[in-house]
Design a protein around this motif. Structure first.
Motif, short mmCIF file in Angstrom:
data_model
loop_
_atom_site.label_atom_id
_atom_site.label_comp_id
_atom_site.label_asym_id
_atom_site.label_seq_id
_atom_site.Cartn_x
_atom_site.Cartn_y
_atom_site.Cartn_z
N LYS A 147 0.84 -1.20 0.00
CA LYS A 147 0.00 0.00 0.00
C LYS A 147 0.88 1.25 0.00
CE LYS A 147 -3.62 -2.31 2.62
NZ LYS A 147 -4.26 -2.41 3.95
N PHE A 148 1.96 1.22 0.77
CA PHE A 148 2.88 2.35 0.81
C PHE A 148 3.44 2.65 -0.57
CE2 PHE A 148 7.50 3.31 0.99
CZ PHE A 148 7.41 4.65 1.32
N PHE A 149 3.92 1.63 -1.28
CA PHE A 149 4.50 1.86 -2.59
C PHE A 149 3.47 2.28 -3.63
CE2 PHE A 149 8.06 -0.73 -0.90
CZ PHE A 149 9.05 0.22 -1.06
N LEU A 150 2.25 1.75 -3.54
CA LEU A 150 1.20 2.12 -4.48
C LEU A 150 0.68 3.53 -4.24
CD1 LEU A 150 -1.14 -0.96 -5.01
CD2 LEU A 150 0.10 0.32 -6.76
N TYR A 151 0.50 3.86 -2.97
CA TYR A 151 -0.15 5.12 -2.62
C TYR A 151 0.68 5.91 -1.60
CZ TYR A 151 -4.00 2.18 -4.31
OH TYR A 151 -4.78 1.33 -5.05
N GLU A 154 16.47 5.71 -7.45
CA GLU A 154 16.19 7.13 -7.29
C GLU A 154 14.78 7.51 -7.73
OE1 GLU A 154 18.97 10.94 -7.38
OE2 GLU A 154 18.94 9.83 -9.26
N ILE A 155 14.20 6.79 -8.68
CA ILE A 155 12.86 7.10 -9.17
C ILE A 155 11.85 7.10 -8.02
CG2 ILE A 155 12.25 4.72 -9.81
CD1 ILE A 155 11.36 7.62 -12.03
N PHE A 156 12.04 6.23 -7.04
CA PHE A 156 11.17 6.19 -5.87
C PHE A 156 11.46 7.38 -4.94
CE2 PHE A 156 11.13 1.79 -7.23
CZ PHE A 156 9.83 1.37 -6.98
N TYR A 157 12.72 7.59 -4.67
CA TYR A 157 13.11 8.61 -3.70
C TYR A 157 12.73 10.01 -4.12
CZ TYR A 157 15.68 4.69 -1.75
OH TYR A 157 16.02 3.47 -1.22
N LYS A 158 12.79 10.29 -5.39
CA LYS A 158 12.38 11.62 -5.87
C LYS A 158 10.90 11.85 -5.60
CE LYS A 158 15.92 12.39 -9.35
NZ LYS A 158 16.20 12.57 -10.77
N ARG A 159 10.11 10.83 -5.74
CA ARG A 159 8.67 10.94 -5.44
C ARG A 159 8.45 11.03 -3.93
NH1 ARG A 159 4.15 6.85 -7.89
NH2 ARG A 159 2.43 7.44 -6.53
N PHE A 160 9.17 10.21 -3.17
CA PHE A 160 9.01 10.21 -1.72
C PHE A 160 9.41 11.55 -1.09
CE2 PHE A 160 9.92 5.34 -1.52
CZ PHE A 160 8.69 5.08 -2.09
N ALA A 161 10.35 12.23 -1.69
CA ALA A 161 10.87 13.48 -1.13
C ALA A 161 9.80 14.56 -1.00
CB ALA A 161 12.03 13.99 -1.99
N LYS A 162 8.71 14.40 -1.72
CA LYS A 162 7.64 15.40 -1.69
C LYS A 162 6.57 15.09 -0.63
CE LYS A 162 8.35 15.89 -6.62
NZ LYS A 162 7.91 15.43 -7.92
N ILE A 163 6.83 14.10 0.21
CA ILE A 163 5.81 13.64 1.16
C ILE A 163 6.24 14.01 2.59
CG2 ILE A 163 4.52 11.65 1.99
CD1 ILE A 163 5.21 10.29 -0.72
N PRO A 164 5.65 15.07 3.15
CA PRO A 164 6.03 15.51 4.51
C PRO A 164 5.87 14.43 5.58
CG PRO A 164 4.67 17.17 3.42
CD PRO A 164 4.66 15.95 2.54
N ALA A 165 4.82 13.62 5.49
CA ALA A 165 4.60 12.57 6.51
C ALA A 165 5.74 11.55 6.50
CB ALA A 165 3.26 11.87 6.27
N ASP A 225 -1.27 5.78 5.24
CA ASP A 225 -1.40 6.04 6.67
C ASP A 225 -0.04 5.75 7.32
OD1 ASP A 225 -1.93 6.17 9.36
OD2 ASP A 225 -3.41 4.54 9.36
N TYR A 226 0.72 6.79 7.58
CA TYR A 226 2.10 6.63 8.05
C TYR A 226 2.21 6.15 9.49
CZ TYR A 226 4.11 7.95 3.68
OH TYR A 226 4.48 7.92 2.36
N THR A 227 1.09 5.97 10.17
CA THR A 227 1.17 5.35 11.49
C THR A 227 1.55 3.87 11.34
OG1 THR A 227 -1.20 4.86 11.50
CG2 THR A 227 -0.50 6.93 12.56
N ASN A 228 1.36 3.32 10.15
CA ASN A 228 1.71 1.92 9.88
C ASN A 228 3.04 1.77 9.14
OD1 ASN A 228 -0.77 1.02 10.95
ND2 ASN A 228 -1.78 1.45 9.02
N PHE A 229 3.76 2.85 8.95
CA PHE A 229 5.00 2.85 8.16
C PHE A 229 6.16 2.20 8.93
CE2 PHE A 229 9.01 4.87 6.87
CZ PHE A 229 9.04 4.49 5.55
#
Length: 171
Positions: free
Chosen positions: A108-112, A133-144, A117-121
């Motif tokens: 679920k984390f990788f899809l969405y 890096e393709i993942f990390y560039k997208r993740f970098a925009k997520i404050p949670a 829900d980052y309480t489950n991260f």
């Protein structure tokens, strides 16, 4: 067929494209599909629903074990699909992704990632994808996600995680 594409002229390319489409129509093959999309032979939208269906049916239950604190996957089907999906830039609000069912939390984390829900991260999930890096560039925009990584670093410092954090989350 895909490997012949690069050495073919336009006439042969059209024949190859038609042959690939026919094969995918008659007996969908996810490897042929992903290779044809990456080579720009076909558009990813043409068979994305079939791709998602095949991956959903073959992804397994998402179980993994930890070895020296790092995830050891039982199956890479889902992760390989995520690499493809991220590379072709499918957004998490794409309704076609809802065809994925029975997902483990890391799936679920990788899809969405934007609405997860980052309480489950679990920070260990970042090791599943390695140094892509393709993942990390997208993740970098997520404050949670940034907050969860900060928490993990405060609890137990990890040099690899700290380098990831510094590279992608500090502006």
């Amino acid at each position: 067929l895909v490997s012949l594409w690069t050495i073919s002229d336009d006439t042969i390319r059209e024949e190859l494209k038609n042959k690939i489409i026919k094969i995918l129509d008659e007996n969908f093959n996810d490897d042929l599909y992903t290779n044809a999309v990456f080579k720009n032979i076909i558009d990813f939208d043409q068979f994305i629903e079939q791709f998602i269906s095949v991956i959903n049916n073959t992804k397994g239950n998402g179980a993994y074990s930890l070895s020296s604190g790092r995830p050891k996957m039982q199956s890479f089907v889902f992760i390989n699909a995520m690499i493809f999906i991220y590379n072709i830039n499918v957004k998490s609000d794409d309704k076609r992704l809802e065809a994925f069912t029975n997902l483990a939390d890391y799936m679920k984390f990788f899809l969405y990632p934007e609405k997860f829900d980052y309480t489950n991260f679990k920070v260990e999930w970042l090791d599943i994808i390695g140094d892509r890096e393709i993942f990390y560039k997208r993740f970098a925009k997520i404050p949670a996600l940034k907050n969860e990584i900060e928490k993990a670093l405060k609890e137990k410092f990890n040099i690899v995680l700290a380098e990831f954090y510094t590279k992608y989350f500090i502006e």
